[in-house]
Design an enzyme around this catalytic site. Structure first.
Site, PDB file in Angstrom:
ATOM      1  N   GLU A  14       0.830  -1.193   0.000  1.00  0.00           N
ATOM      2  CA  GLU A  14       0.000   0.000   0.000  1.00  0.00           C
ATOM      3  C   GLU A  14       0.873   1.255   0.000  1.00  0.00           C
ATOM      4  O   GLU A  14       1.960   1.266   0.562  1.00  0.00           O
ATOM      5  CB  GLU A  14      -0.915   0.009   1.234  1.00  0.00           C
ATOM      6  N   GLU A 124      -9.913   6.062   3.102  1.00  0.00           N
ATOM      7  CA  GLU A 124     -10.395   5.366   4.295  1.00  0.00           C
ATOM      8  C   GLU A 124     -10.404   6.337   5.467  1.00  0.00           C
ATOM      9  O   GLU A 124      -9.572   7.243   5.541  1.00  0.00           O
ATOM     10  CB  GLU A 124      -9.486   4.189   4.664  1.00  0.00           C
TER      11      GLU A 124
END
Length: 211
Positions: A14, A124
């Site tokens: 990520e 997020e």
């Protein structure tokens, strides 16, 4: 990039931008990388907090704050970041602002050493509030996707590298966990102005429409 062939063994590499006052004590945005090979159960960490990422270019400080920020209604500041994998068994290299920064060794991953099975983009928010109400934490600029350019958060020229190691533009499947709090609009613009596959996303969190 993600391999979810078996969800209990979810594997990821990520990269993105985070705001984390609990860790850093401020509201500045920072570059981060993260990895896991077992669905976040026992392995993985941010940046260089544990073994994993091998940094080869020290001109970039992982976890360092940005100096320039986008202005609502004004100048937009962008970064470029991607994970690139040159062959089965090769390491996952991070390309950031056209510089090779370092890599996650293929040996970290049980199956993602061959290829990822899907790629995710977006935002997020961590919700620490009780189940009875939503966090006030905004995503992106705090504007919903429909506010569009100069207002909402966005990602553009989104691409992936296919199994023949060629660049390709994805067909998005867009979703939001709670569209009353945060939402997303994706599309494709092939007019040559640098947008290609894109998405706008964000929202204010707790509000009259997001209890």
């Amino acid at each position: 990039v993600v391999d979810n062939t078996s969800i209990p063994a979810l594997q990821t590499a990520e990269v993105g931008v985070t705001t984390d006052p609990l860790t850093f004590g401020d509201s500045k945005s920072r570059l981060f990388v993260y990895w896991t090979k077992d669905n976040y159960a026992h392995t993985g960490c941010y940046n260089l907090r544990c073994s994993g990422f091998v940094q080869t270019n020290n001109s970039v400080y992982l976890g360092g704050s940005f100096v320039n920020y986008s202005t609502p209604g004004g100048t937009q500041v962008e970064i470029q970041a991607s994970w690139q994998h040159s062959a089965p068994g090769a390491d996952w290299w991070l390309l950031y602002q056209n510089q090779w920064i370092g890599y996650y060794p293929a040996s970290l991953y049980p199956t993602m050493r061959t290829n990822a099975t899907f790629v995710e983009w977006g935002g997020e928010v961590y919700n620490s509030e009780p189940a009875s109400r939503h966090t006030k934490t905004a995503m992106g600029s705090g504007q919903f996707a429909a506010a569009w350019y100069n207002q909402a958060a966005y990602q553009r020229n989104v691409f992936y590298i296919d199994l023949t190691y060629r660049y390709a533009y994805p067909t998005f499947t867009s979703s939001a966990t709670n569209s009353a709090c945060y939402n997303v609009i994706s599309g494709y613009d092939g007019t040559g102005d640098g947008w290609y596959t894109y998405e706008f996303f964000g929202g204010p969190g707790y509000s009259g429409s997001c209890p």
